[in-house]
Structure formats: structure tokens, C-alpha cells
Design a protein around this motif. Structure first.
Motif, mmCIF file in Angstrom:
data_model
loop_
_atom_site.group_PDB
_atom_site.id
_atom_site.type_symbol
_atom_site.label_atom_id
_atom_site.label_comp_id
_atom_site.label_asym_id
_atom_site.label_seq_id
_atom_site.Cartn_x
_atom_site.Cartn_y
_atom_site.Cartn_z
ATOM 1 N N THR A 26 -19.391 18.634 -10.043
ATOM 2 C CA THR A 26 -19.748 19.717 -10.965
ATOM 3 C C THR A 26 -20.327 19.120 -12.241
ATOM 4 O OG1 THR A 26 -17.524 19.724 -11.932
ATOM 5 C CG2 THR A 26 -17.927 21.194 -10.069
ATOM 6 N N GLY A 27 -21.163 19.895 -12.914
ATOM 7 C CA GLY A 27 -21.752 19.420 -14.155
ATOM 8 C C GLY A 27 -22.895 20.303 -14.583
ATOM 9 N N ARG A 28 -23.834 19.698 -15.307
ATOM 10 C CA ARG A 28 -24.980 20.456 -15.808
ATOM 11 C C ARG A 28 -26.260 19.672 -15.552
ATOM 12 N NH1 ARG A 28 -23.984 22.578 -21.775
ATOM 13 N NH2 ARG A 28 -23.626 20.369 -22.219
ATOM 14 N N LEU A 29 -27.295 20.419 -15.159
ATOM 15 C CA LEU A 29 -28.604 19.846 -14.908
ATOM 16 C C LEU A 29 -29.526 20.218 -16.066
ATOM 17 C CD1 LEU A 29 -30.680 18.419 -13.090
ATOM 18 C CD2 LEU A 29 -31.060 20.615 -11.933
ATOM 19 N N PHE A 30 -30.023 19.199 -16.770
ATOM 20 C CA PHE A 30 -30.941 19.397 -17.899
ATOM 21 C C PHE A 30 -32.365 19.241 -17.392
ATOM 22 C CE2 PHE A 30 -26.933 18.256 -19.703
ATOM 23 C CZ PHE A 30 -26.856 18.886 -20.946
ATOM 24 N N LEU A 31 -33.188 20.238 -17.685
ATOM 25 C CA LEU A 31 -34.579 20.242 -17.248
ATOM 26 C C LEU A 31 -35.490 20.450 -18.452
ATOM 27 C CD1 LEU A 31 -34.164 22.496 -14.075
ATOM 28 C CD2 LEU A 31 -34.527 20.020 -14.091
ATOM 29 N N TRP A 32 -36.387 19.487 -18.697
ATOM 30 C CA TRP A 32 -37.352 19.587 -19.781
ATOM 31 C C TRP A 32 -38.728 19.823 -19.181
ATOM 32 C CZ3 TRP A 32 -33.434 15.980 -19.735
ATOM 33 C CH2 TRP A 32 -32.519 16.019 -20.806
ATOM 34 N N CYS A 33 -39.360 20.927 -19.516
ATOM 35 C CA CYS A 33 -40.638 21.307 -18.901
ATOM 36 C C CYS A 33 -41.820 20.781 -19.714
ATOM 37 C CB CYS A 33 -40.742 22.826 -18.782
ATOM 38 S SG CYS A 33 -39.459 23.541 -17.735
ATOM 39 N N PRO A 34 -42.939 20.440 -19.053
ATOM 40 C CA PRO A 34 -44.090 19.889 -19.771
ATOM 41 C C PRO A 34 -44.877 20.933 -20.549
ATOM 42 C CG PRO A 34 -44.600 20.110 -17.434
ATOM 43 C CD PRO A 34 -43.150 20.469 -17.597
ATOM 44 N N LEU A 35 -44.822 22.191 -20.103
ATOM 45 C CA LEU A 35 -45.611 23.263 -20.719
ATOM 46 C C LEU A 35 -44.768 24.513 -20.897
ATOM 47 C CD1 LEU A 35 -48.815 22.958 -18.483
ATOM 48 C CD2 LEU A 35 -48.563 22.089 -20.827
ATOM 49 N N GLY A 36 -45.151 25.327 -21.857
ATOM 50 C CA GLY A 36 -44.458 26.586 -22.053
ATOM 51 C C GLY A 36 -44.551 27.485 -20.834
ATOM 52 N N HIS A 37 -45.695 27.428 -20.155
ATOM 53 C CA HIS A 37 -45.872 28.221 -18.942
ATOM 54 C C HIS A 37 -44.859 27.805 -17.875
ATOM 55 C CE1 HIS A 37 -47.817 30.357 -15.680
ATOM 56 N NE2 HIS A 37 -47.930 29.220 -15.008
ATOM 57 N N SER A 38 -44.678 26.509 -17.701
ATOM 58 C CA SER A 38 -43.711 26.006 -16.720
ATOM 59 C C SER A 38 -42.297 26.398 -17.128
ATOM 60 C CB SER A 38 -43.817 24.482 -16.615
ATOM 61 O OG SER A 38 -45.129 24.078 -16.357
ATOM 62 N N PHE A 39 -42.038 26.334 -18.403
ATOM 63 C CA PHE A 39 -40.725 26.711 -18.930
ATOM 64 C C PHE A 39 -40.424 28.171 -18.587
ATOM 65 C CE2 PHE A 39 -38.178 28.323 -22.567
ATOM 66 C CZ PHE A 39 -37.060 27.522 -22.437
ATOM 67 N N GLY A 40 -41.414 29.056 -18.775
ATOM 68 C CA GLY A 40 -41.235 30.469 -18.464
ATOM 69 C C GLY A 40 -41.015 30.706 -16.980
ATOM 70 N N LYS A 41 -41.763 30.014 -16.127
ATOM 71 C CA LYS A 41 -41.580 30.146 -14.680
ATOM 72 C C LYS A 41 -40.184 29.715 -14.254
ATOM 73 C CE LYS A 41 -44.778 28.610 -11.896
ATOM 74 N NZ LYS A 41 -45.823 27.730 -11.326
ATOM 75 N N LEU A 42 -39.702 28.638 -14.847
ATOM 76 C CA LEU A 42 -38.390 28.114 -14.480
ATOM 77 C C LEU A 42 -37.286 29.088 -14.892
ATOM 78 C CD1 LEU A 42 -36.727 25.833 -13.302
ATOM 79 C CD2 LEU A 42 -36.829 24.677 -15.520
ATOM 80 N N VAL A 43 -37.387 29.628 -16.099
ATOM 81 C CA VAL A 43 -36.380 30.590 -16.568
ATOM 82 C C VAL A 43 -36.387 31.836 -15.693
ATOM 83 C CG1 VAL A 43 -35.730 32.117 -18.481
ATOM 84 C CG2 VAL A 43 -36.394 29.742 -18.945
ATOM 85 N N ALA A 44 -37.575 32.324 -15.347
ATOM 86 C CA ALA A 44 -37.678 33.509 -14.496
ATOM 87 C C ALA A 44 -37.057 33.249 -13.128
ATOM 88 C CB ALA A 44 -39.145 33.917 -14.354
ATOM 89 N N PHE A 45 -37.302 32.071 -12.575
ATOM 90 C CA PHE A 45 -36.729 31.720 -11.277
ATOM 91 C C PHE A 45 -35.201 31.703 -11.333
ATOM 92 C CE2 PHE A 45 -34.836 28.074 -9.012
ATOM 93 C CZ PHE A 45 -34.931 28.536 -7.711
ATOM 94 N N LEU A 46 -34.645 31.088 -12.355
ATOM 95 C CA LEU A 46 -33.190 31.001 -12.480
ATOM 96 C C LEU A 46 -32.573 32.386 -12.678
ATOM 97 C CD1 LEU A 46 -33.022 27.834 -14.754
ATOM 98 C CD2 LEU A 46 -32.351 27.973 -12.345
ATOM 99 N N ARG A 47 -33.248 33.234 -13.436
ATOM 100 C CA ARG A 47 -32.747 34.583 -13.661
ATOM 101 C C ARG A 47 -32.759 35.382 -12.359
ATOM 102 N NH1 ARG A 47 -35.806 35.739 -17.604
ATOM 103 N NH2 ARG A 47 -37.476 36.715 -16.396
#
Length: 364
Positions: A22-43
Motif C-alpha cells: 500500500t502507498g501513494r503513486l505520485f504522477l507529474w504530467c508534462p502538460l496541463g492537457h495531460s494533467f486534465g486527462k489524468l484527473v478525468a480518468f481517475l475521477r
């Protein structure tokens, strides 16, 4: 060469911890667009996560046994370039990243492979590796065995063999190439000693898995010395598909091997666009003609013209030659008639666990 292997190269000899728990996965995205896609996917998938927009970072909570599934599904939510550009770090528990964690930050693609590479880590840590041997024989008298090439094989816990292709592809993607390449070299030496090999021994090596030859290769040289194998009997073979782009780096590796008394072979000549340049840059002792060039060389005038010229160049430079992939008597007759020194292939013998002690004789 008296240092013990564990003190020589931690990059090659130390295995990373398996990604689990168990733990936490830290993800740093290269672009704001990628960041938005990742958040939407997780949601959409109902994952528990935190958003840190100032760093374009998403922190995903990971349950025990779920890391591999999470990594693969996250990769599927992004494009290939976004996956390569997104940085990932898994921390057990609820800690925050610190400077000591920086070296473990890699691409999301690499992380996803590493999360599923536990089988390879187990295989390496449990030393479930072996070598099969394929003979290389004199072209004019195929009963005379010149050498055996050591070919890596893995073993499942039930004894089933694992192909080197699967192991090396996983190792490249999961950043385990240094460890696997060293294990392949030392396994070849160990198995040659176990079978009391009396011929020359070809050992493959991956230039991309060697930072500094004087540092990374000392354990290999020590293993050969401790095994009592004469350096003149060992030929290190540069794998074409893994040749480093930096010829200077390759020269350093080859010079290190030669100073230790070994010879060097250039594999798959004719398979890469830079092969001819490598001949004059590296000046190998032996060149191996790519099996695709040898296949049907007796009926393909284009292949025939290329192979004839390569053999002519080798003769003029005093380089010995091996024709790989010989599968038919016609191929053997053709390369033999055009002056190749040695041959290797299924016509002579397939790779096998114990080195062949006798090979068939082909006339003509």
C-alpha cells in the motif's frame, strides 16, 4: 582484480525493490492537457486521489496488490508520448517525496513495466538463469568445433524455459538491463565451467548496459579468472541490436576486453546501417554475418553480391568470419565456396543445454 563482486558495481549488481504494498503513486504530467486527462480518468474510474495543480501533480492512493493494475490502466488513458513524458514515483505508506527519492523517479511507461516485472526480479534474485550452447564449426570441416556461443535462458519455478527476448525486452522497459546483462555474462561463465567446456566461448554483451568498462566489467573479468578459463579462449560478442550509438564508448569497452586478453566479435554484420563504419572504428577480431543475409544466399543475387564483398573485406583486413543461420546444405556450400571461416546454424546444431561434443560432417 581481487575485489569481491559486491563492491564493484552497485548499478549492475543491486536489484531494486519490487513495487508492491500500500502507498501513494505520485504522477507529474508534462502538460496541463495531460494533467486534465489524468484527473478525468481517475475521477471516472472512482480512484481515490489528490490534485496538486501548482506542480501538475496527481497523488493516487494505492491498495495492496493494486499497483500493477493501476499503472497499466493509467498508461492506457494517455497517449504514448504523454506516458513517456509523465514522471512517476511510488512511495509506501503516506510519506512525501524527498531528495533521496529523486533517483527513483522515472517515466510512467517505465514504471508500469516495472510494476509488472516482479517475475523478472524474482528470476534474477533467485538466480533462475541458465545458458544453452550452440556450436560454431569450421566451414571446411564441420566436424571440427571452433567455439560454442552461450545463449541466455530463464527458468520458471516449474522448470519451464523463458526466452531471452522476453527477458531483455522487459529489462529494457523496466530499467533492469544492467542487472540482466551482467547476470547473462556470469551465467555463461558458470555454465561453461559446469560443463567443462574445452572450446572457445562466445559471450554476448550489451553495450548500453555498461557505464564505464573499467568499473562495470571487472566482476566479469574476475569471474573468468576465478573459473580458470584462459582469456584467449573467450570472445565477447557485441549484439547489433544493442550497440551503443557512441562509437567512442564502444571502443572503450573493446579496449578493456582486449587489454584483459580477450577477443571481440561483431554480431549481425549487415543488419544495421552503421555496420561497415563499425568495422573500421572497432576493428573486431571476428565478424558474424547476419542470418538474414545468409538465408537463401545461394539463390539471391543481391544477397550473394553483398556477402561476397563482406567476405572479401574481411579477408583483406585479416578478420575471421562466421556465417550465422545456416539451415540448408545449399547455404553451407555457398558460404564455404566463398571463403567463410566458420558456420553456425540449425543445420549444424540447435542450441542445447549441454555443449555439443560432436557435429555432423557435410561434404561438397
Amino acid at each position: 582484480m581481487s575485489d569481491t563482486p559486491t563492491r564493484l558495481c552497485g548499478r549492475c549488481q543491486e536489484l531494486p525493490a519490487k513495487l508492491e504494498g500500500t502507498g501513494r503513486l505520485f504522477l507529474w504530467c508534462p502538460l496541463g492537457h495531460s494533467f486534465g486527462k489524468l484527473v478525468a480518468f481517475l475521477r471516472e474510474t472512482g480512484r481515490e486521489y489528490q490534485v496538486r495543480p501548482e506542480a501538475q501533480c496527481v497523488v493516487v492512493c494505492v491498495a495492496d496488490g493494486d499497483l500493477g493494475t493501476l499503472a497499466v490502466s493509467t498508461v492506457g488513458a494517455l497517449t504514448q508520448e504523454e506516458t513517456r513524458g509523465t514522471r512517476a514515483l511510488f512511495l509506501a505508506g503516506d510519506g512525501e517525496p524527498g531528495l533521496a527519492d529523486y533517483p527513483r523517479v522515472g517515466s510512467l511507461q517505465q514504471f508500469a513495466t516495472m510494476a509488472q516485472a516482479g517475475w523478472l526480479l524474482d528470476m534474477l534474485s533467485e538466480q533462475r538463469l541458465t545458458s544453452h550452447f550452440q556450436p560454431i564449426v569450421h566451414a571446411q570441416d564441420t566436424r571440427r568445433i571452433f567455439a560454442h556461443e552461450a545463449l541466455l535462458r530463464g527458468r520458471e519455478r516449474d522448470g519451464a524455459l523463458v526466452s531471452p527476448g522476453r527477458m531483455f525486452q522487459t529489462a529494457r522497459d523496466a530499467d533492469l538491463l544492467f542487472q540482466l546483462d551482467l547476470a547473462a555474462r556470469t551465467t555463461a561463465i558458470r555454465e561453461a565451467v559446469r560443463h567443462q567446456l574445452r572450446t572457445h566461448l562466445f559471450i554476448n554483451f550489451t553495450p548500453a548496459a555498461i557505464y564505464d568498462p573499467a568499473y562495470c566489467l571487472r566482476s566479469t573479468v574476475s569471474a573468468i579468472s576465478e573459473a580458470g578459463i584462459p582469456p584467449s579462449s573467450v570472445i565477447f560478442e557485441i549484439i547489433e541490436s544493442d550497440r551503443a550509438a557512441d562509437a567512442y564508448h564502444l571502443k572503450g569497452i573493446i579496449n578493456f576486453y582486449r587489454q584483459a586478453g580477450f577477443r571481440v566479435a561483431l554480431d549481425d554484420l549487415g543488419a544495421g546501417y552503421s555496420s561497415l563504419n563499425l568495422i573500421h572504428q572497432l576493428r573486431p577480431d571476428i565478424i558474424k554475418l547476419d542470418m538474414e543475409l545468409v538465408r537463401d544466399v545461394h539463390v539471391d543475387p543481391y544477397k550473394g553480391a553483398i556477402v561476397r564483398k563482406l567476405l572479401e573485406i574481411a579477408r583483406q583486413l585479416g578478420i575471421q568470419t562466421v556465417a550465422e543461420g545456416i539451415e540448408t546444405p545449399e547455404e553451407l556450400r555457398w558460404v564455404r565456396a566463398h571463403g567463410v571461416d566458420f558456420v553456425q546454424g540449425y543445420l549444424i546444431s540447435r542450441p542445447q543445454a549441454a555443449p555439443a561434443e560432436a557435429t555432423p560432417f557435410f561434404t561438397g
